[in-house]
Design an enzyme around this catalytic site. Sequence first.
Site, short mmCIF file in Angstrom:
data_model
loop_
_atom_site.label_atom_id
_atom_site.label_comp_id
_atom_site.label_asym_id
_atom_site.label_seq_id
_atom_site.Cartn_x
_atom_site.Cartn_y
_atom_site.Cartn_z
N ASP A 69 8.29 6.53 -5.49
CA ASP A 69 9.26 6.02 -4.53
C ASP A 69 8.65 6.10 -3.14
OD1 ASP A 69 11.56 5.06 -3.40
OD2 ASP A 69 12.74 6.88 -3.70
N ASP B 146 9.92 -1.06 -3.40
CA ASP B 146 9.39 0.24 -2.99
C ASP B 146 9.46 1.34 -4.04
OD1 ASP B 146 12.13 0.43 -2.92
OD2 ASP B 146 12.20 1.59 -1.06
N GLU B 147 9.80 1.00 -5.30
CA GLU B 147 9.81 2.05 -6.32
C GLU B 147 9.56 1.46 -7.70
OE1 GLU B 147 13.54 3.96 -7.34
OE2 GLU B 147 14.67 2.43 -6.22
#
Length: 364
Positions: A12, A106-107
């Site tokens: 993350d 983003d993860e």
Amino acid sequence: MLLMNRKVIHIDMDAFYASIEQRDNPDLRGKPVAVGYGEKRGVVAAASYEARKYGVHSAMASVTALRKCPHIIFVMPRFDVYRSISNQIMQIFLEYTDKVEPLSLDEAFLDVTVNYRGLRSATMIAKEIKQKIFNRTRLTASAGVSYNKFLAKIASDYNKPDGLFVIEPDKAEDFIEKLPIGKFFGVGRVTAARMVELGINTGYDLKQWSEVDLVREFGKAGIGYYHFARGIDDREVESERVRKSLGAEETFLEDLNEIVDMLAALDGIAREVFRRAEKRKFLARTLTLKIKYADFTIITRSRTVNYYIKTYRELFELGKELLLQVDDLEEKKIRLMGLTLKNADVDSTHLPVDGFQLSLDFKD
């Protein structure tokens, strides 16, 4: 008995959008930054850690963010840049495994049980990935390592920012029992509040409930809560993840209180949803209308039809039908409206029903 011998990593990125803006503009470093539109109708898309100290977070109205942190700096988003950097990070993941499941820009989850480097230690892989991300992007990421997605996701949030946390099999039971219920993956704010009302404050409290009672209280989600409380989650890391929904919404510059204006807005939103669905060849039979009133009250209306919604006209007419079903439509002003297509043929629940035995090497 299920043998849980997988090695799962959840990566993350730390305040991804805001961190990119601070990286690219030295004047923003160390200052409270919000990515988003800073005017009356704006919403915070991301907040730097300096801003979060004041209680600012994503999805917060910009006026609220300004009230909490008057000196916050708003920066307009650059999604083309964020997507480009996300692709760089994805390439790092693919250096280790093809079992990568992105959740957003983003993860992502990675299954490194078998990996290209032949490394036995999932923790070592997570460390290498974090270092490579920093070397190539000058951004930090947090990583969680465990034997399933549920625990890896929780672990990645444990030592943010720039954190690395491992939940080993022999320590999982104790960890889960002490975990505050609000930290459970899949337990939102409303559900957490309801659980607290029922005396469920920790994983231990949750574990005392039978599956039948949890289902009666929380519906289908109760099955997941029952298994998560026991550290059970057999969901695979899906590299070809099936998209379950697709939609668009709009926050209006002025509140809408006339039907003609609402229908005009619905038309534009429906056209955008149709464009996205056509581009991705996304077929669905369920449409959900979301409305946020001027007082921030949110309502939804859904309908499932016995055919795939394939044309703009079908989409708009179904959305109009849902809109006109809303009570007191002309008595309240509408701040936001959205439409979401949902794939009714996809069942997202995939949880085990048996006990399990753990055997996993994380560190050696």
